[in-house]
Write a protein that holds these residues in place. Structure first.
Motif, PDB file in Angstrom:
ATOM      1  N   TYR A  35       0.852  -1.108  -0.012  1.00 20.36           N
ATOM      2  CA  TYR A  35       0.076   0.008  -0.171  1.00 20.36           C
ATOM      3  C   TYR A  35       0.905   1.319   0.070  1.00 20.36           C
ATOM      4  O   TYR A  35       2.042   1.135   0.554  1.00 20.36           O
ATOM      5  CB  TYR A  35      -0.863  -0.037   1.267  1.00 20.36           C
ATOM      6  CG  TYR A  35      -1.890  -1.080   1.478  1.00 20.36           C
ATOM      7  CD1 TYR A  35      -1.550  -2.087   1.855  1.00 20.36           C
ATOM      8  CD2 TYR A  35      -3.261  -0.689   0.972  1.00 20.36           C
ATOM      9  CE1 TYR A  35      -2.824  -3.311   2.037  1.00 20.36           C
ATOM     10  CE2 TYR A  35      -4.205  -1.544   0.924  1.00 20.36           C
ATOM     11  CZ  TYR A  35      -3.867  -3.160   1.535  1.00 20.36           C
ATOM     12  OH  TYR A  35      -4.872  -3.917   1.663  1.00 20.36           O
ATOM     13  N   GLN A  37       0.709   5.319   1.255  1.00 20.98           N
ATOM     14  CA  GLN A  37      -0.198   6.019   2.191  1.00 20.98           C
ATOM     15  C   GLN A  37       0.597   7.600   2.435  1.00 20.98           C
ATOM     16  O   GLN A  37       1.687   7.488   2.885  1.00 20.98           O
ATOM     17  CB  GLN A  37      -0.338   5.440   3.238  1.00 20.98           C
ATOM     18  CG  GLN A  37      -1.488   6.222   4.473  1.00 20.98           C
ATOM     19  CD  GLN A  37      -1.714   5.828   5.645  1.00 20.98           C
ATOM     20  OE1 GLN A  37      -0.690   5.129   6.278  1.00 20.98           O
ATOM     21  NE2 GLN A  37      -2.674   5.908   6.265  1.00 20.98           N
ATOM     22  N   MET A  41      -3.806  10.732   4.785  1.00 25.75           N
ATOM     23  CA  MET A  41      -4.882  10.242   3.501  1.00 25.75           C
ATOM     24  C   MET A  41      -5.044   8.692   3.850  1.00 25.75           C
ATOM     25  O   MET A  41      -4.358   8.042   4.481  1.00 25.75           O
ATOM     26  CB  MET A  41      -4.260  10.559   2.280  1.00 25.75           C
ATOM     27  CG  MET A  41      -4.038  12.078   1.997  1.00 25.75           C
ATOM     28  SD  MET A  41      -5.296  12.816   2.144  1.00 25.75           S
ATOM     29  CE  MET A  41      -6.055  12.351   0.285  1.00 25.75           C
ATOM     30  N   GLU A  42      -6.077   8.273   2.822  1.00 25.41           N
ATOM     31  CA  GLU A  42      -6.046   6.694   2.908  1.00 25.41           C
ATOM     32  C   GLU A  42      -5.048   5.795   2.347  1.00 25.41           C
ATOM     33  O   GLU A  42      -4.169   6.318   1.584  1.00 25.41           O
ATOM     34  CB  GLU A  42      -7.569   6.319   2.472  1.00 25.41           C
ATOM     35  CG  GLU A  42      -7.499   6.704   0.977  1.00 25.41           C
ATOM     36  CD  GLU A  42      -7.952   8.330   0.409  1.00 25.41           C
ATOM     37  OE1 GLU A  42      -9.180   8.287  -0.129  1.00 25.41           O
ATOM     38  OE2 GLU A  42      -7.489   9.058   1.136  1.00 25.41           O
ATOM     39  N   LEU A  43      -5.220   4.542   2.879  1.00 24.13           N
ATOM     40  CA  LEU A  43      -4.176   3.720   1.928  1.00 24.13           C
ATOM     41  C   LEU A  43      -4.721   3.326   0.704  1.00 24.13           C
ATOM     42  O   LEU A  43      -6.000   3.177   0.618  1.00 24.13           O
ATOM     43  CB  LEU A  43      -4.191   2.288   3.046  1.00 24.13           C
ATOM     44  CG  LEU A  43      -3.265   2.344   4.299  1.00 24.13           C
ATOM     45  CD1 LEU A  43      -4.003   2.948   5.441  1.00 24.13           C
ATOM     46  CD2 LEU A  43      -3.174   0.958   4.404  1.00 24.13           C
ATOM     47  N   ASP A  59      -5.601  -1.167  -7.134  1.00 31.70           N
ATOM     48  CA  ASP A  59      -6.298   0.118  -7.536  1.00 31.70           C
ATOM     49  C   ASP A  59      -5.720   1.203  -8.031  1.00 31.70           C
ATOM     50  O   ASP A  59      -6.004   1.997  -8.943  1.00 31.70           O
ATOM     51  CB  ASP A  59      -7.311   0.429  -6.748  1.00 31.70           C
ATOM     52  CG  ASP A  59      -8.547  -0.745  -6.695  1.00 31.70           C
ATOM     53  OD1 ASP A  59      -9.018  -0.718  -5.597  1.00 31.70           O
ATOM     54  OD2 ASP A  59      -8.488  -1.590  -7.498  1.00 31.70           O
ATOM     55  N   GLN A  88       4.649   6.996   2.170  1.00 34.75           N
ATOM     56  CA  GLN A  88       5.077   5.870   3.007  1.00 34.75           C
ATOM     57  C   GLN A  88       4.240   4.622   2.353  1.00 34.75           C
ATOM     58  O   GLN A  88       3.260   4.704   1.726  1.00 34.75           O
ATOM     59  CB  GLN A  88       4.113   6.138   4.536  1.00 34.75           C
ATOM     60  CG  GLN A  88       4.476   4.682   5.250  1.00 34.75           C
ATOM     61  CD  GLN A  88       4.124   4.807   6.712  1.00 34.75           C
ATOM     62  OE1 GLN A  88       5.095   5.020   7.582  1.00 34.75           O
ATOM     63  NE2 GLN A  88       2.870   5.067   7.031  1.00 34.75           N
ATOM     64  N   LEU A  90       3.534   0.702   2.853  1.00 32.44           N
ATOM     65  CA  LEU A  90       3.144  -0.266   3.706  1.00 32.44           C
ATOM     66  C   LEU A  90       3.123  -1.699   3.381  1.00 32.44           C
ATOM     67  O   LEU A  90       2.487  -1.681   2.182  1.00 32.44           O
ATOM     68  CB  LEU A  90       1.879   0.137   4.458  1.00 32.44           C
ATOM     69  CG  LEU A  90       2.024   1.171   5.501  1.00 32.44           C
ATOM     70  CD1 LEU A  90       0.662   1.924   5.841  1.00 32.44           C
ATOM     71  CD2 LEU A  90       2.764   0.779   6.985  1.00 32.44           C
ATOM     72  N   ARG A  97      -8.795 -14.191   4.912  1.00 27.72           N
ATOM     73  CA  ARG A  97      -9.675 -13.214   3.989  1.00 27.72           C
ATOM     74  C   ARG A  97      -8.740 -12.084   3.835  1.00 27.72           C
ATOM     75  O   ARG A  97      -7.742 -11.588   4.586  1.00 27.72           O
ATOM     76  CB  ARG A  97     -10.761 -12.841   5.105  1.00 27.72           C
ATOM     77  CG  ARG A  97     -11.542 -13.924   5.479  1.00 27.72           C
ATOM     78  CD  ARG A  97     -12.577 -13.573   6.542  1.00 27.72           C
ATOM     79  NE  ARG A  97     -13.309 -14.961   6.952  1.00 27.72           N
ATOM     80  CZ  ARG A  97     -13.084 -15.497   7.904  1.00 27.72           C
ATOM     81  NH1 ARG A  97     -12.027 -14.954   8.720  1.00 27.72           N
ATOM     82  NH2 ARG A  97     -13.674 -16.350   8.401  1.00 27.72           N
ATOM     83  N   ASP A  98      -8.916 -11.383   2.607  1.00 28.57           N
ATOM     84  CA  ASP A  98      -8.349 -10.078   2.081  1.00 28.57           C
ATOM     85  C   ASP A  98      -8.358  -9.091   3.415  1.00 28.57           C
ATOM     86  O   ASP A  98      -7.325  -8.406   3.606  1.00 28.57           O
ATOM     87  CB  ASP A  98      -8.647  -9.718   1.003  1.00 28.57           C
ATOM     88  CG  ASP A  98      -8.211 -10.423  -0.467  1.00 28.57           C
ATOM     89  OD1 ASP A  98      -9.009 -10.744  -1.280  1.00 28.57           O
ATOM     90  OD2 ASP A  98      -6.869 -10.658  -0.087  1.00 28.57           O
ATOM     91  N   GLY A  99      -9.216  -9.014   3.773  1.00 29.98           N
ATOM     92  CA  GLY A  99      -9.498  -7.885   4.817  1.00 29.98           C
ATOM     93  C   GLY A  99      -8.859  -7.816   6.188  1.00 29.98           C
ATOM     94  O   GLY A  99      -8.376  -7.015   6.954  1.00 29.98           O
ATOM     95  N   GLU A 100      -8.427  -9.182   6.543  1.00 30.18           N
ATOM     96  CA  GLU A 100      -7.887  -9.507   8.105  1.00 30.18           C
ATOM     97  C   GLU A 100      -6.215  -9.360   7.473  1.00 30.18           C
ATOM     98  O   GLU A 100      -5.825 -10.471   7.208  1.00 30.18           O
ATOM     99  CB  GLU A 100      -8.508 -10.535   8.408  1.00 30.18           C
ATOM    100  CG  GLU A 100      -9.771 -10.529   8.817  1.00 30.18           C
ATOM    101  CD  GLU A 100     -10.325 -11.786   9.269  1.00 30.18           C
ATOM    102  OE1 GLU A 100     -11.651 -11.842   9.564  1.00 30.18           O
ATOM    103  OE2 GLU A 100      -9.611 -12.758   9.670  1.00 30.18           O
ATOM    104  N   GLN A 101      -5.559  -8.248   7.636  1.00 29.89           N
ATOM    105  CA  GLN A 101      -4.224  -8.409   7.314  1.00 29.89           C
ATOM    106  C   GLN A 101      -3.201  -7.935   8.437  1.00 29.89           C
ATOM    107  O   GLN A 101      -3.848  -6.933   9.389  1.00 29.89           O
ATOM    108  CB  GLN A 101      -3.988  -7.327   6.292  1.00 29.89           C
ATOM    109  CG  GLN A 101      -4.764  -7.510   4.995  1.00 29.89           C
ATOM    110  CD  GLN A 101      -4.604  -6.649   3.824  1.00 29.89           C
ATOM    111  OE1 GLN A 101      -3.927  -5.564   3.947  1.00 29.89           O
ATOM    112  NE2 GLN A 101      -5.361  -6.624   2.877  1.00 29.89           N
TER     113      GLN A 101
END
Lengths: 112, 105
Positions: A35, A37, A41-43, A59, A88, A90, A97-101
């Motif tokens: 990612y 960042q 701002m957002e990741l 994306d 930065q 990351l 699951r993709d979301g649990e990182q």
């Protein structure tokens, strides 16, 4: 405590240099991510991999490239650094699951 | 286009003053909504996964809830160590900008 490491933690480099940001995890996770960042701002997902020899772009369009030759290692390379690459970076990994990182501490890159 | 919006951008509380953070999403085929905590200069730390409307998860002073359109992170009797930026994300790894929480002693 998650075991995911990033080096260097801070990097200041001149324009045009080639750099590689390292990311390693000792958890045996197949899924890994990069990612970007900016402060406040957002990741933004720039690259991900679901296993050895598998990489995909995220994306956010990025001039960086990645490789996944070993499960535990997911380096990111910039062939020619520019000031617009200052940010930065990351790295993260996931077992299911993709979301649990699990995230690494990040590399703060400054390109002069 | 998948989108995650968090509000407020910043929230300042006194120790013990409960409140809620909001995460609204427009994510097609949502298969999970995720909450993270991020401390300054560090990577995010995973907190919760929510999958279906009505689901709730708790951890210490934090409770996350999910409706069909939004999620809330409720903070009960916060302490200064709860100060951080709280992020939410959709299944497709679309993150919100976060809510910066400051809890004053």
């Amino acid at each position: 405590e998650a075991d995911i490491y990033q080096t260097p933690r801070y990097l200041v480099i001149g324009t045009g240099k080639k750099i590689t940001l390292e990311c390693s995890q000792t958890m045996g996770h197949d899924k890994m991510y990069w990612y970007q960042q900016d402060p406040g701002m957002e990741l933004h997902l720039i690259h991900y991999s679901y296993g050895v020899n598998s990489t995909e772009k995220g994306d956010l369009s990025s001039e960086s490239t990645v490789s996944r030759i070993r499960t535990e290692h997911f380096p990111l390379t910039l062939e020619s650094a520019r000031p617009s690459h200052t940010s930065q970076y990351l790295c993260a990994s996931s077992e299911l699951r993709d979301g649990e990182q699990f995230f690494g501490p990040g590399t703060r890159l400054t390109v002069l | 286009e998948d989108q995650v919006t968090q509000s407020p951008e910043a929230l300042r509380l006194q120790e013990g003053e409960s409140s809620s953070l909001n995460c609204s999403y427009t994510v097609s085929g949502l298969r999970g909504l995720f909450w993270y905590r991020q401390d300054p200069g560090k990577g995010p730390e995973f907190l919760f996964t929510l999958y279906s409307a009505g689901e709730e998860k708790e951890k210490e002073r934090l409770k996350a809830t999910l409706t069909k359109k939004e999620s809330f992170l409720h903070i009960t009797a916060p302490k200064p160590e709860d100060s951080a930026t709280y992020l939410c994300a959709g299944q497709k790894l679309v993150f919100g900008k976060g809510t910066k929480l400051t809890v004053n002693p």
